[in-house]
Scaffold this motif. Structure first.
Motif, PDB file in Angstrom:
ATOM      1  N   LEU A  45       2.871 -37.729 -53.483  1.00  0.00           N
ATOM      2  CA  LEU A  45       4.056 -38.581 -53.408  1.00  0.00           C
ATOM      3  C   LEU A  45       5.252 -37.819 -52.852  1.00  0.00           C
ATOM      4  O   LEU A  45       6.001 -38.341 -52.022  1.00  0.00           O
ATOM      5  N   LYS A  46       5.430 -36.567 -53.283  1.00  0.00           N
ATOM      6  CA  LYS A  46       6.537 -35.749 -52.774  1.00  0.00           C
ATOM      7  C   LYS A  46       6.398 -35.508 -51.276  1.00  0.00           C
ATOM      8  O   LYS A  46       7.376 -35.552 -50.529  1.00  0.00           O
ATOM      9  N   GLU A  49       7.308 -38.668 -49.401  1.00  0.00           N
ATOM     10  CA  GLU A  49       8.757 -38.850 -49.400  1.00  0.00           C
ATOM     11  C   GLU A  49       9.429 -37.926 -48.379  1.00  0.00           C
ATOM     12  O   GLU A  49      10.317 -38.343 -47.634  1.00  0.00           O
ATOM     13  N   LYS A  52       8.815 -39.202 -44.852  1.00  0.00           N
ATOM     14  CA  LYS A  52       9.639 -40.377 -44.555  1.00  0.00           C
ATOM     15  C   LYS A  52      11.100 -39.978 -44.331  1.00  0.00           C
ATOM     16  O   LYS A  52      11.771 -40.539 -43.472  1.00  0.00           O
ATOM     17  N   GLN A  53      11.586 -39.002 -45.074  1.00  0.00           N
ATOM     18  CA  GLN A  53      12.948 -38.519 -44.860  1.00  0.00           C
ATOM     19  C   GLN A  53      13.097 -37.869 -43.489  1.00  0.00           C
ATOM     20  O   GLN A  53      14.180 -37.865 -42.904  1.00  0.00           O
ATOM     21  N   ASP A  79       4.318 -46.280 -56.826  1.00  0.00           N
ATOM     22  CA  ASP A  79       5.328 -45.444 -56.178  1.00  0.00           C
ATOM     23  C   ASP A  79       4.914 -44.978 -54.785  1.00  0.00           C
ATOM     24  O   ASP A  79       5.693 -44.330 -54.106  1.00  0.00           O
ATOM     25  N   GLY A  81       4.469 -46.583 -52.092  1.00  0.00           N
ATOM     26  CA  GLY A  81       5.199 -47.224 -50.997  1.00  0.00           C
ATOM     27  C   GLY A  81       4.313 -47.713 -49.894  1.00  0.00           C
ATOM     28  O   GLY A  81       4.729 -47.845 -48.755  1.00  0.00           O
TER      29      GLY A  81
END
Length: 82
Positions: A45-46, A49, A52-53, A79, A81
């Motif tokens: 998940l990290k 993220e 995506k950033q 979570d 997404g």
């Protein structure tokens, strides 16, 4: 590619399959510790993220054997997404 077992090492190839009760116990500890499914899902998940950033519009994952199980868990993760 993330190192899912950090700070530990991967399970030694020469110890698989485990031959003794002691080795079997250590393998179970490994799966309960460094190879714990929920810990690896949190790392995935990290990573998603962070990608995506950095501008990624889509993020995917695939795996074989141990990694496939993590992807299956991710598939049911709200979570993620996806």
């Amino acid at each position: 590619m993330p190192d899912f077992f950090e700070p530990a090492d991967a399970w030694p190839v020469d110890k698989f399959p485990p031959q003794t009760d002691e080795e079997k116990g250590k393998l179970q500890q490994f799966f309960g510790g460094p190879a714990n499914p929920q810990n690896s899902v949190a790392k995935l998940l990290k990573i998603g993220e962070a990608l995506k950033q950095d501008g990624a519009k889509f993020v995917g994952a695939f795996g074989f054997c141990w990694g496939k199980r993590r992807c299956a868990i991710m598939d049911g993760c709200a979570d993620a997404g996806a």
